[in-house]
Write a protein that holds these residues in place. Structure first.
Motif, mmCIF file in Angstrom:
data_model
loop_
_atom_site.group_PDB
_atom_site.id
_atom_site.type_symbol
_atom_site.label_atom_id
_atom_site.label_comp_id
_atom_site.label_asym_id
_atom_site.label_seq_id
_atom_site.Cartn_x
_atom_site.Cartn_y
_atom_site.Cartn_z
ATOM 1 N N LEU A 1 -0.403 -3.693 13.724
ATOM 2 C CA LEU A 1 -0.784 -2.591 12.849
ATOM 3 C C LEU A 1 0.367 -1.599 12.696
ATOM 4 O O LEU A 1 0.677 -1.163 11.584
ATOM 5 C CB LEU A 1 -2.010 -1.877 13.413
ATOM 6 C CG LEU A 1 -2.444 -0.621 12.645
ATOM 7 C CD1 LEU A 1 -2.967 -1.004 11.265
ATOM 8 C CD2 LEU A 1 -3.486 0.163 13.421
ATOM 9 N N TYR A 2 0.988 -1.243 13.811
ATOM 10 C CA TYR A 2 2.097 -0.288 13.744
ATOM 11 C C TYR A 2 3.217 -0.848 12.859
ATOM 12 O O TYR A 2 3.778 -0.138 12.016
ATOM 13 C CB TYR A 2 2.627 -0.001 15.148
ATOM 14 C CG TYR A 2 3.862 0.872 15.150
ATOM 15 C CD1 TYR A 2 3.755 2.250 14.976
ATOM 16 C CD2 TYR A 2 5.128 0.320 15.297
ATOM 17 C CE1 TYR A 2 4.884 3.058 14.954
ATOM 18 C CE2 TYR A 2 6.263 1.111 15.278
ATOM 19 C CZ TYR A 2 6.141 2.479 15.106
ATOM 20 O OH TYR A 2 7.262 3.273 15.080
ATOM 21 N N ARG A 3 3.543 -2.125 13.047
ATOM 22 C CA ARG A 3 4.606 -2.758 12.252
ATOM 23 C C ARG A 3 4.250 -2.728 10.776
ATOM 24 O O ARG A 3 5.092 -2.431 9.915
ATOM 25 C CB ARG A 3 4.801 -4.192 12.739
ATOM 26 C CG ARG A 3 5.890 -4.971 12.032
ATOM 27 C CD ARG A 3 6.068 -6.322 12.729
ATOM 28 N NE ARG A 3 7.164 -7.092 12.150
ATOM 29 C CZ ARG A 3 7.020 -7.951 11.148
ATOM 30 N NH1 ARG A 3 5.830 -8.143 10.617
ATOM 31 N NH2 ARG A 3 8.061 -8.615 10.676
ATOM 32 N N LEU A 4 2.979 -3.039 10.473
ATOM 33 C CA LEU A 4 2.530 -3.083 9.079
ATOM 34 C C LEU A 4 2.672 -1.724 8.412
ATOM 35 O O LEU A 4 3.225 -1.600 7.310
ATOM 36 C CB LEU A 4 1.080 -3.564 9.039
ATOM 37 C CG LEU A 4 0.443 -3.722 7.662
ATOM 38 C CD1 LEU A 4 1.016 -4.929 6.957
ATOM 39 C CD2 LEU A 4 -1.075 -3.842 7.796
ATOM 40 N N ILE A 5 2.180 -0.674 9.070
ATOM 41 C CA ILE A 5 2.194 0.658 8.464
ATOM 42 C C ILE A 5 3.613 1.229 8.446
ATOM 43 O O ILE A 5 4.011 1.906 7.489
ATOM 44 C CB ILE A 5 1.215 1.588 9.218
ATOM 45 C CG1 ILE A 5 -0.218 1.086 9.003
ATOM 46 C CG2 ILE A 5 1.353 3.025 8.754
ATOM 47 C CD1 ILE A 5 -1.279 1.895 9.727
ATOM 48 N N GLY B 1 -0.431 -9.252 1.351
ATOM 49 C CA GLY B 1 -1.177 -10.471 1.087
ATOM 50 C C GLY B 1 -0.929 -11.000 -0.311
ATOM 51 O O GLY B 1 -0.078 -10.492 -1.059
ATOM 52 N N PRO B 2 -1.680 -12.047 -0.725
ATOM 53 C CA PRO B 2 -1.447 -12.708 -2.018
ATOM 54 C C PRO B 2 -1.557 -11.785 -3.219
ATOM 55 O O PRO B 2 -0.943 -12.040 -4.258
ATOM 56 C CB PRO B 2 -2.530 -13.788 -2.049
ATOM 57 C CG PRO B 2 -2.869 -14.030 -0.614
ATOM 58 C CD PRO B 2 -2.741 -12.703 0.063
ATOM 59 N N GLU B 3 -2.350 -10.704 -3.101
ATOM 60 C CA GLU B 3 -2.499 -9.787 -4.238
ATOM 61 C C GLU B 3 -1.231 -8.992 -4.522
ATOM 62 O O GLU B 3 -1.045 -8.490 -5.635
ATOM 63 C CB GLU B 3 -3.640 -8.799 -3.976
ATOM 64 C CG GLU B 3 -5.035 -9.361 -4.135
ATOM 65 C CD GLU B 3 -6.067 -8.246 -4.023
ATOM 66 O OE1 GLU B 3 -6.358 -7.606 -5.051
ATOM 67 O OE2 GLU B 3 -6.546 -8.016 -2.907
ATOM 68 N N VAL C 1 -6.601 -5.123 6.925
ATOM 69 C CA VAL C 1 -7.567 -6.196 7.199
ATOM 70 C C VAL C 1 -6.818 -7.482 7.531
ATOM 71 O O VAL C 1 -5.667 -7.680 7.128
ATOM 72 C CB VAL C 1 -8.502 -6.433 5.999
ATOM 73 C CG1 VAL C 1 -9.318 -5.186 5.685
ATOM 74 C CG2 VAL C 1 -7.715 -6.870 4.780
ATOM 75 N N THR C 2 -7.499 -8.350 8.258
ATOM 76 C CA THR C 2 -6.942 -9.660 8.573
ATOM 77 C C THR C 2 -7.254 -10.615 7.426
ATOM 78 O O THR C 2 -8.414 -10.801 7.060
ATOM 79 C CB THR C 2 -7.524 -10.208 9.886
ATOM 80 O OG1 THR C 2 -7.258 -9.279 10.934
ATOM 81 C CG2 THR C 2 -6.898 -11.546 10.237
ATOM 82 N N LEU D 1 -3.063 -13.140 9.179
ATOM 83 C CA LEU D 1 -2.167 -12.011 9.369
ATOM 84 C C LEU D 1 -2.809 -10.720 8.892
ATOM 85 O O LEU D 1 -3.705 -10.721 8.038
ATOM 86 C CB LEU D 1 -0.857 -12.242 8.598
ATOM 87 C CG LEU D 1 -0.072 -13.494 8.962
ATOM 88 C CD1 LEU D 1 1.143 -13.637 8.057
ATOM 89 C CD2 LEU D 1 0.348 -13.470 10.426
ATOM 90 N N LEU D 2 -2.357 -9.624 9.458
ATOM 91 C CA LEU D 2 -2.861 -8.318 9.072
ATOM 92 C C LEU D 2 -2.131 -7.844 7.821
ATOM 93 O O LEU D 2 -0.898 -7.903 7.751
ATOM 94 C CB LEU D 2 -2.637 -7.329 10.226
ATOM 95 C CG LEU D 2 -3.487 -6.048 10.236
ATOM 96 C CD1 LEU D 2 -4.970 -6.390 10.390
ATOM 97 C CD2 LEU D 2 -3.023 -5.134 11.364
ATOM 98 N N HIS D 3 -2.906 -7.380 6.816
ATOM 99 C CA HIS D 3 -2.317 -6.915 5.561
ATOM 100 C C HIS D 3 -2.865 -5.540 5.195
ATOM 101 O O HIS D 3 -3.995 -5.191 5.533
ATOM 102 C CB HIS D 3 -2.634 -7.876 4.414
ATOM 103 C CG HIS D 3 -2.091 -9.266 4.606
ATOM 104 N ND1 HIS D 3 -0.757 -9.512 4.719
ATOM 105 C CD2 HIS D 3 -2.729 -10.462 4.705
ATOM 106 C CE1 HIS D 3 -0.565 -10.811 4.880
ATOM 107 N NE2 HIS D 3 -1.744 -11.406 4.874
#
Length: 471
Positions: free
Chosen positions: A273-277, A357-359, A454-455, A460-462
């Motif tokens: 989560l930290y990496r994503l944000i 993610g794909p979107e 969300v997973t 993966l978390l997106h």
């Protein structure tokens, strides 16, 4: 320093572009035609691409050796010329190391009629010298029996100085009586030296000032000579796509150490989560990744994606990146500021989908953040002077849900000027970012976002959405 191209053996649809040997062996052009076979891959025509009867095996395969040059020859074996009495190893640390040569040296044979080079690849043997390299290059144009040779070669601060000897009234002296023949020789030797690691090339003639066939170089101890560009032939968009296609997405950057002490526990307990944000950055308010403007998505993708420089410096982190990337030189030559440090657009696209993610699809590539989009080459180039800042999230709250996480986050911009406030002014705080009262007030004053992660189906978390609190 330029790298040495690793020869990639692939079948190509090719045509012979040279005619039979000229009848005058003393002419540089006739020597060139007599000893070289140019192989050139042509991109398939639209008719070939759409024809139902054409299979993929029948179309021309991609050959990076043919891009931006007149053509190349395959491995010619060891260097053909003998070393000098006093000589310098090619790989002695002044120009290149033995490892960076990848077992090959490159000789660039200039063709004045077509204004380009034929590349010859030779097997490098430990101990091969600059004398062998320069004499082999010269031997593609003239033999020693014709009255011209390299008498000495030395290196000064990465600069190669070549001293040529010419026998008066010899066939070589007669052939070198015009500017075209002289420039052909100088281009061939100088480009060869510089493609094998030299920072530049200088020439002497008989130990003194170089002056021959209407070409007189500076009388400054040795005449500096800048050869014509090696990769100077037209490069098609399809060829550029092929060059970038040789660089698979190496994966995003590893999680950075938090600058804010309050983020250390979150990073340890919820690293994904930290990496994503963190790498997503301050993307603003959106209900789905598809709503994020292209410029903001691209900036986030550039934040996550490594640069080619990173991949070369830390190969253990990015094993998918090729050990030898010198085949990218035709691509680099298309940049407004030629440099091997860039991010292919395909990496940005992959990084954006890794975040959203794909979107998360980029509709149009544009310059974003501090990076410039080079449309001709299809890559992003970083700033070369200053501009470095870090944007780190400050977590106000964090809640785990059935699908992922919901976090309330503000973003602090940290840089050499300290911390940037909500008005774009720098607060001169250089350490202990969270201790001062001004920073604590700033954390409450900056825009706060509710970010949902969300997973996805890929496990993966997106990033799913970002809502500005207080609207």
């Amino acid at each position: 320093m330029k790298h040495i191209t690793l020869v990639i053996t692939i079948t190509i649809i090719a045509g012979l572009l040279l005619t039979a040997c000229d009848q005058q062996p003393s002419s540089p052009q006739s020597q060139m035609q007599g000893q070289s076979v140019i192989i050139k891959a042509e991109p398939p025509s639209s008719q070939e691409e759409t024809s139902p009867s054409s299979s993929s095996s029948e179309t021309a395969e991609f050959s990076p050796l043919d891009i931006g040059v007149l053509g190349h020859t395959e491995d010619n074996g060891p260097l053909t010329a003998k070393s000098l009495a006093e000589d310098t190893p090619i790989a002695d640390g002044q120009l290149v190391t033995q490892e960076s040569l990848n077992g090959m040296v490159k000789i660039c044979q200039y063709d004045p009629e077509n204004k380009g080079y034929i590349l010859h690849y030779y097997t490098y043997t430990p101990g091969d010298t600059l004398g062998q390299l320069t004499r082999t290059a010269l031997g593609l144009l003239y033999s020693q029996e014709e009255g011209i040779d390299v008498s000495s070669v030395r290196v000064e601060k990465g600069f190669v100085i070549v001293d040529l000897s010419l026998t008066p009234d010899s066939s070589a002296a007669k052939a070198l009586g015009n500017r075209t023949a002289v420039e052909t020789m100088l281009n061939t030797i100088a480009a060869t030296c510089q493609e094998n690691g030299a920072a530049g090339t200088g020439f002497l003639l008989g130990g003194g000032q170089f002056s021959l066939g209407g070409v007189t170089l500076e009388n400054d101890g040795y005449g500096r000579y800048e050869p014509a560009e090696v990769y100077n032939q037209p490069v098609t968009p399809e060829q550029l796509d092929g060059l970038r296609g040789m660089l698979p997405y190496p994966g995003g950057k590893s999680t950075p150490a938090p600058m804010l002490a309050s983020n250390e526990a979150i990073c340890q307990e919820n690293e994904a989560l930290y990496r994503l944000i963190y790498f997503g950055g301050d993307t603003g308010a959106y209900a789905s990744p598809a709503e994020i403007p292209d410029e903001v998505k691209i900036a986030a993708g550039l934040n996550l994606s490594p640069r080619t420089y990173d991949c070369r410096q830390e190969p253990e982190k990015y094993p998918l990146y090729p050990v030898d990337d010198s085949s990218l030189e035709p691509l680099v030559s298309q940049l407004s500021f030629p440099d091997y440090d860039f991010v292919p657009r395909e990496w940005v696209e992959a990084a954006v989908q890794e975040l959203g993610g794909p979107e998360a699809v980029i509709d149009a590539h544009v310059s974003a953040g501090s990076f410039t989009y080079e449309e001709n080459a299809g890559v992003y180039t970083p700033p070369h002077r200053g501009g470095g800042v870090i944007v780190e999230p400050y977590f106000h709250s964090l809640e785990q849900t059935e699908k992922g996480y919901v976090a309330q986050v503000s973003y602090l911009t940290l840089g050499m000027g300290g911390v940037m406030d909500q008005n774009g002014e720098w607060l001169d705080v250089y350490s202990d970012y969270e201790q001062g009262p001004r920073i604590q007030q700033l954390e409450q004053a900056l825009p706060r976002y509710e970010i949902t992660a969300v997973t996805g189906e890929d496990g993966l978390l997106h990033l799913e959405s970002s809502r500005l609190i207080g609207e």
